[in-house]
Design an enzyme around this catalytic site. Sequence first.
Site, PDB file in Angstrom:
ATOM      1  N   SER A  44       0.835  -1.309   0.199  1.00 23.89           N
ATOM      2  CA  SER A  44       0.163  -0.022  -0.023  1.00 23.89           C
ATOM      3  C   SER A  44       0.802   1.436   0.041  1.00 23.89           C
ATOM      4  CB  SER A  44      -0.948   0.140   1.156  1.00 23.89           C
ATOM      5  OG  SER A  44      -0.264  -0.166   2.608  1.00 23.89           O
ATOM      6  N   LYS A 110       3.880 -11.871   3.722  1.00 27.53           N
ATOM      7  CA  LYS A 110       2.538 -11.927   3.157  1.00 27.53           C
ATOM      8  C   LYS A 110       2.505 -12.145   1.656  1.00 27.53           C
ATOM      9  CE  LYS A 110      -0.445  -8.356   3.447  1.00 27.53           C
ATOM     10  NZ  LYS A 110      -1.073  -8.163   1.794  1.00 27.53           N
ATOM     11  N   GLU A 179      -9.529  -9.806   2.896  1.00 29.16           N
ATOM     12  CA  GLU A 179     -10.010  -8.301   2.476  1.00 29.16           C
ATOM     13  C   GLU A 179     -11.091  -8.059   1.542  1.00 29.16           C
ATOM     14  OE1 GLU A 179      -8.141  -4.154   0.611  1.00 29.16           O
ATOM     15  OE2 GLU A 179      -6.996  -6.188   0.832  1.00 29.16           O
TER      16      GLU A 179
END
Length: 270
Positions: A44, A110, A179
């Site tokens: 992000s 991740k 998510e």
Amino acid sequence: MITLSTLKKYKKEGRKFSCLTCYDAMFAKMMQNAQVDTILIGDSLGMVVQGNDSTLPVTVEDIVYHTGNVSRSNKHALILADLPFMSYVTVEDAIANTRKVMQAGAQVIKLEGGAELSEMVTTLTKAGAPICVHLGLTPQSVNVFGGYKVQGKSDDAAAKLMSDVHAVVAAGASLILLECVPASLAKAVTEAVDVPVIGIGAGADTDGQVLVMHDMLGVTHGRTARFVHDFLTDERNQKSEYAGSVEGAFALFHNSVIEGSYPQAEHQFN
């Protein structure tokens, strides 16, 4: 210091845990003071730090740099880090890039994907790298999805996601991140597996909650996602001992997750 064993213990006890993204030393230190349980150095950063319109331009070198910034300044939280877009197409790439990111200070890696990651998850886990698998809305696949959309809404899509979760957990995944999926599906996944499940836009029943730091501080442009709450300007922070500070916002988020006051029904997808 929070470890994977700590999170597994929390899951068994029914104690929720907090997670925020972080990219630099000063905010990492504030998160330590606020007792935030886990930190994600997320791709992000491509959007909130670098100004890109997606996560796709982020490189392994970017993640390594920001992971080092955070890990040197926070000795409390469990530190997760993303492998960015196209950096783990092959097992060989995944091994090489995981080494770089973990040597920079990450404790969990991740990856975005589903059952197709099973072999990679097993290989990396056996090599000593704990893996968090990110399912549901996976931003690295935004062009495949045709935009940022809630995932797992149909019966078939929900069944596919549940199957993917079971596959990667069987392969050795240590954590799951969901998510933008319906709250009922996230609840079912959380109850179905014995590894901790982190949610973002996935309702209140996951074991942990994560938000992008800039979002929860209200430092955003354009449309704000449904699941985001501004903890900086929250009246509880303004009236707290932190007097409306950034560190106070981190502490309020952490405490709200643990107490179950965040997320609320208004933050979830049905």
